[in-house]
Design a protein around this motif. Sequence first.
Motif, mmCIF file in Angstrom:
data_model
loop_
_atom_site.group_PDB
_atom_site.id
_atom_site.type_symbol
_atom_site.label_atom_id
_atom_site.label_comp_id
_atom_site.label_asym_id
_atom_site.label_seq_id
_atom_site.Cartn_x
_atom_site.Cartn_y
_atom_site.Cartn_z
ATOM 1 N N GLY A 117 -31.911 -47.334 42.863
ATOM 2 C CA GLY A 117 -30.740 -47.639 42.049
ATOM 3 C C GLY A 117 -29.557 -46.739 42.329
ATOM 4 N N VAL A 118 -29.815 -45.454 42.593
ATOM 5 C CA VAL A 118 -28.719 -44.515 42.864
ATOM 6 C C VAL A 118 -27.960 -44.939 44.112
ATOM 7 C CG1 VAL A 118 -28.168 -42.150 43.539
ATOM 8 C CG2 VAL A 118 -29.735 -42.561 41.641
ATOM 9 N N ALA A 119 -28.686 -45.216 45.198
ATOM 10 C CA ALA A 119 -28.021 -45.606 46.451
ATOM 11 C C ALA A 119 -27.254 -46.911 46.275
ATOM 12 C CB ALA A 119 -29.060 -45.749 47.564
ATOM 13 N N THR A 120 -27.828 -47.854 45.537
ATOM 14 C CA THR A 120 -27.145 -49.135 45.324
ATOM 15 C C THR A 120 -25.869 -48.941 44.522
ATOM 16 O OG1 THR A 120 -29.270 -50.303 45.389
ATOM 17 C CG2 THR A 120 -27.403 -51.466 44.395
ATOM 18 N N ALA A 121 -25.933 -48.148 43.462
ATOM 19 C CA ALA A 121 -24.751 -47.890 42.645
ATOM 20 C C ALA A 121 -23.662 -47.198 43.452
ATOM 21 C CB ALA A 121 -25.130 -47.046 41.426
ATOM 22 N N TRP A 142 -21.246 -63.312 34.331
ATOM 23 C CA TRP A 142 -20.492 -62.062 34.232
ATOM 24 C C TRP A 142 -19.468 -61.975 35.366
ATOM 25 C CZ3 TRP A 142 -24.470 -57.592 33.011
ATOM 26 C CH2 TRP A 142 -24.546 -57.433 31.618
ATOM 27 N N PRO A 143 -18.435 -61.155 35.217
ATOM 28 C CA PRO A 143 -17.448 -60.989 36.292
ATOM 29 C C PRO A 143 -18.084 -60.519 37.589
ATOM 30 C CG PRO A 143 -16.637 -60.033 34.241
ATOM 31 C CD PRO A 143 -18.072 -60.396 33.999
ATOM 32 N N ARG A 144 -17.466 -60.825 38.716
ATOM 33 C CA ARG A 144 -18.008 -60.455 40.030
ATOM 34 C C ARG A 144 -18.021 -58.946 40.239
ATOM 35 N NH1 ARG A 144 -15.190 -63.846 44.683
ATOM 36 N NH2 ARG A 144 -16.762 -62.674 45.873
ATOM 37 N N SER A 145 -17.248 -58.220 39.449
ATOM 38 C CA SER A 145 -17.211 -56.759 39.575
ATOM 39 C C SER A 145 -18.337 -56.081 38.802
ATOM 40 C CB SER A 145 -15.862 -56.226 39.078
ATOM 41 O OG SER A 145 -15.643 -56.608 37.727
ATOM 42 N N PHE A 146 -19.206 -56.865 38.162
ATOM 43 C CA PHE A 146 -20.342 -56.325 37.414
ATOM 44 C C PHE A 146 -21.591 -56.406 38.304
ATOM 45 C CE2 PHE A 146 -19.161 -56.686 32.654
ATOM 46 C CZ PHE A 146 -17.846 -56.370 32.917
ATOM 47 N N HIS A 147 -22.350 -55.300 38.339
ATOM 48 C CA HIS A 147 -23.531 -55.255 39.202
ATOM 49 C C HIS A 147 -24.707 -54.617 38.458
ATOM 50 C CE1 HIS A 147 -20.970 -56.231 42.660
ATOM 51 N NE2 HIS A 147 -20.097 -55.377 42.134
ATOM 52 N N THR A 148 -25.905 -55.053 38.802
ATOM 53 C CA THR A 148 -27.138 -54.448 38.297
ATOM 54 C C THR A 148 -27.805 -53.743 39.469
ATOM 55 O OG1 THR A 148 -27.384 -56.174 36.622
ATOM 56 C CG2 THR A 148 -29.346 -54.884 37.167
ATOM 57 N N THR A 149 -27.968 -52.426 39.376
ATOM 58 C CA THR A 149 -28.277 -51.622 40.561
ATOM 59 C C THR A 149 -29.734 -51.199 40.675
ATOM 60 O OG1 THR A 149 -27.855 -49.483 39.492
ATOM 61 C CG2 THR A 149 -25.954 -50.663 40.413
ATOM 62 N N VAL A 208 -28.124 -38.366 29.584
ATOM 63 C CA VAL A 208 -27.686 -37.354 30.537
ATOM 64 C C VAL A 208 -28.498 -37.399 31.830
ATOM 65 C CG1 VAL A 208 -27.345 -34.875 30.890
ATOM 66 C CG2 VAL A 208 -26.879 -35.888 28.646
ATOM 67 N N GLN A 209 -29.806 -37.627 31.719
ATOM 68 C CA GLN A 209 -30.672 -37.538 32.902
ATOM 69 C C GLN A 209 -30.268 -38.512 34.007
ATOM 70 O OE1 GLN A 209 -34.649 -36.527 32.035
ATOM 71 N NE2 GLN A 209 -35.514 -37.474 33.859
ATOM 72 N N PRO A 210 -30.068 -39.814 33.729
ATOM 73 C CA PRO A 210 -29.624 -40.703 34.806
ATOM 74 C C PRO A 210 -28.223 -40.374 35.303
ATOM 75 C CG PRO A 210 -29.740 -41.887 32.717
ATOM 76 C CD PRO A 210 -30.363 -40.555 32.493
ATOM 77 N N ALA A 211 -27.377 -39.832 34.427
ATOM 78 C CA ALA A 211 -26.036 -39.427 34.867
ATOM 79 C C ALA A 211 -26.124 -38.290 35.876
ATOM 80 C CB ALA A 211 -25.191 -39.019 33.663
ATOM 81 N N ILE A 212 -27.055 -37.365 35.664
ATOM 82 C CA ILE A 212 -27.254 -36.288 36.641
ATOM 83 C C ILE A 212 -27.728 -36.874 37.966
ATOM 84 C CG2 ILE A 212 -28.601 -34.234 37.204
ATOM 85 C CD1 ILE A 212 -28.710 -33.574 34.241
ATOM 86 N N ALA A 213 -28.667 -37.817 37.906
ATOM 87 C CA ALA A 213 -29.184 -38.431 39.133
ATOM 88 C C ALA A 213 -28.063 -39.096 39.921
ATOM 89 C CB ALA A 213 -30.269 -39.452 38.793
ATOM 90 N N LEU A 214 -27.215 -39.846 39.232
ATOM 91 C CA LEU A 214 -26.095 -40.502 39.902
ATOM 92 C C LEU A 214 -25.088 -39.464 40.395
ATOM 93 C CD1 LEU A 214 -24.870 -43.213 40.712
ATOM 94 C CD2 LEU A 214 -23.757 -43.303 38.466
ATOM 95 N N GLY A 215 -24.839 -38.439 39.584
ATOM 96 C CA GLY A 215 -23.923 -37.377 39.994
ATOM 97 C C GLY A 215 -24.399 -36.643 41.231
ATOM 98 N N LYS A 216 -25.700 -36.383 41.316
ATOM 99 C CA LYS A 216 -26.250 -35.724 42.513
ATOM 100 C C LYS A 216 -26.068 -36.599 43.751
ATOM 101 C CE LYS A 216 -30.046 -33.372 42.580
ATOM 102 N NZ LYS A 216 -31.460 -32.960 42.451
ATOM 103 N N GLY A 217 -26.260 -37.912 43.561
ATOM 104 C CA GLY A 217 -26.053 -38.817 44.687
ATOM 105 C C GLY A 217 -24.610 -38.811 45.155
ATOM 106 N N LEU A 218 -23.681 -38.776 44.228
ATOM 107 C CA LEU A 218 -22.260 -38.726 44.590
ATOM 108 C C LEU A 218 -21.910 -37.392 45.239
ATOM 109 C CD1 LEU A 218 -20.793 -40.413 41.395
ATOM 110 C CD2 LEU A 218 -20.602 -41.305 43.715
ATOM 111 N N ALA A 219 -22.472 -36.298 44.713
ATOM 112 C CA ALA A 219 -22.207 -34.983 45.297
ATOM 113 C C ALA A 219 -22.706 -34.927 46.742
ATOM 114 C CB ALA A 219 -22.873 -33.894 44.458
ATOM 115 N N ALA A 220 -23.838 -35.556 47.009
ATOM 116 C CA ALA A 220 -24.362 -35.578 48.378
ATOM 117 C C ALA A 220 -23.456 -36.352 49.324
ATOM 118 C CB ALA A 220 -25.766 -36.192 48.380
ATOM 119 N N ARG A 221 -22.606 -37.201 48.762
ATOM 120 C CA ARG A 221 -21.648 -37.978 49.559
ATOM 121 C C ARG A 221 -20.284 -37.294 49.623
ATOM 122 N NH1 ARG A 221 -23.075 -41.841 52.864
ATOM 123 N NH2 ARG A 221 -21.199 -43.049 52.368
ATOM 124 N N GLY A 222 -20.190 -36.072 49.097
ATOM 125 C CA GLY A 222 -18.960 -35.302 49.230
ATOM 126 C C GLY A 222 -18.086 -35.232 48.004
#
Length: 422
Positions: free
Chosen positions: A406-410, A221-228, A14-28
Amino acid sequence: MKTTVLALGSRGDVQPAIALGKGLAARGHAVRVLAGKNFQRWIEEHGLTAIPASVDSVDIMESDLGKEWVSRGTNPMVQSRVLQQLIGRFGAEMAGDALRACEGAELILSSFTSDTYAASIAEALGAVQVSMPLQPSIVATRHGPTALAAPAPRRDSLLNLLAGKLVVEPTVWRWYGGMTNRLRQQLGLPPQDRRAYMATLRRMLVVHGYSAHVVPHPPDWPRSFHTTGYWFLDEGDGYRPPEALERFLAAGEPPIALGFGSMTSHDPGATTRILVDAVMRSGRRAVLLSGWAGLGGMALPDTVLRIDAAPHDWLYPRVAAAVIHGGAGTVAACLRAGRPAVVVPHLADQLFWGRRVEELGVGPRAIPRPRLTTESLAAAIHAATTDAGIQQRAAELGRKIRGEDGVATAIGHIERHLAARA
């Protein structure tokens, strides 16, 4: 954009999901997070909408099956059987929770525990799905350091690719395929087989929430796969430690952190005795984090302080090393702090992370939970706190991880993907 994050699992999920979610929320983005009900207040404190799941990971881990999974999860046959039984018992509710949480969503972020059925929900809703695993994808690779089941873990090999295609991919579909197809029937979608699902996964945008310094990105791996890079949710700045913890830390050399997070036990007292006896034999002091495992419910020596929990980004920089269960989030926090990790894997991807810690030279060889003894743990603690090479490599890896965002890259990958589909 209306965004749902499916974060079913323990705090480490849950903790990294919150971090990523906060980053997305800051982007609208308007972000909702599906997680266990015990995480609701925490999610809301970070400004996101929490959707409590009817299936709580605490309930799963406290069940008889959950405790069997913890105690025997390093045996692949037992792990597979228990996981299949757990999904059989809780899978329909998990899928129902996800469907409810995704109502009206335009973007769905899923992970290992939800990818298969989230793909069907996204298909039915016409939403965009992005996978956000905290461990390497199940898609087979030749690359040993990234392969979840690697006969040749330190090099590229056809054997690694075959193990992925013949073992990992079929096993995961065996766990989740039945519940996925029941959900597809409910959604009015045609049934799906493993081959069709794997084709969907290979086309999907996948952002891996860990550092390429820890797990290199495989070239096949496929080109759509990324390590952030990791998605850290820093909470240490606002943490006010108990006075007893401050006094203990100031009273001597940096202690060892001990804790197994969400790993429950049939006998937490016996586990506590092994941990405490090993620390005393090693000659170190320790902070014992009780966690869901309920450790520390006994008289402890003055050299061991029991606390319920503390933010890892606050505690780990203040310790000499950490004895951990090897969950992705705990390993990430320990490595970011530049501290050696002593991994005691209990189940699932913890075995993989224990392997990577050893291969990177930032901790001793992992000790699978069934083989944990006072002697083996004392020797591992001694190695982690006296081996200059381990300490130097851990410190250098920590500097590299702290240099990533990692959040900004993702989010960059997600927004480019959305723009290309617009």
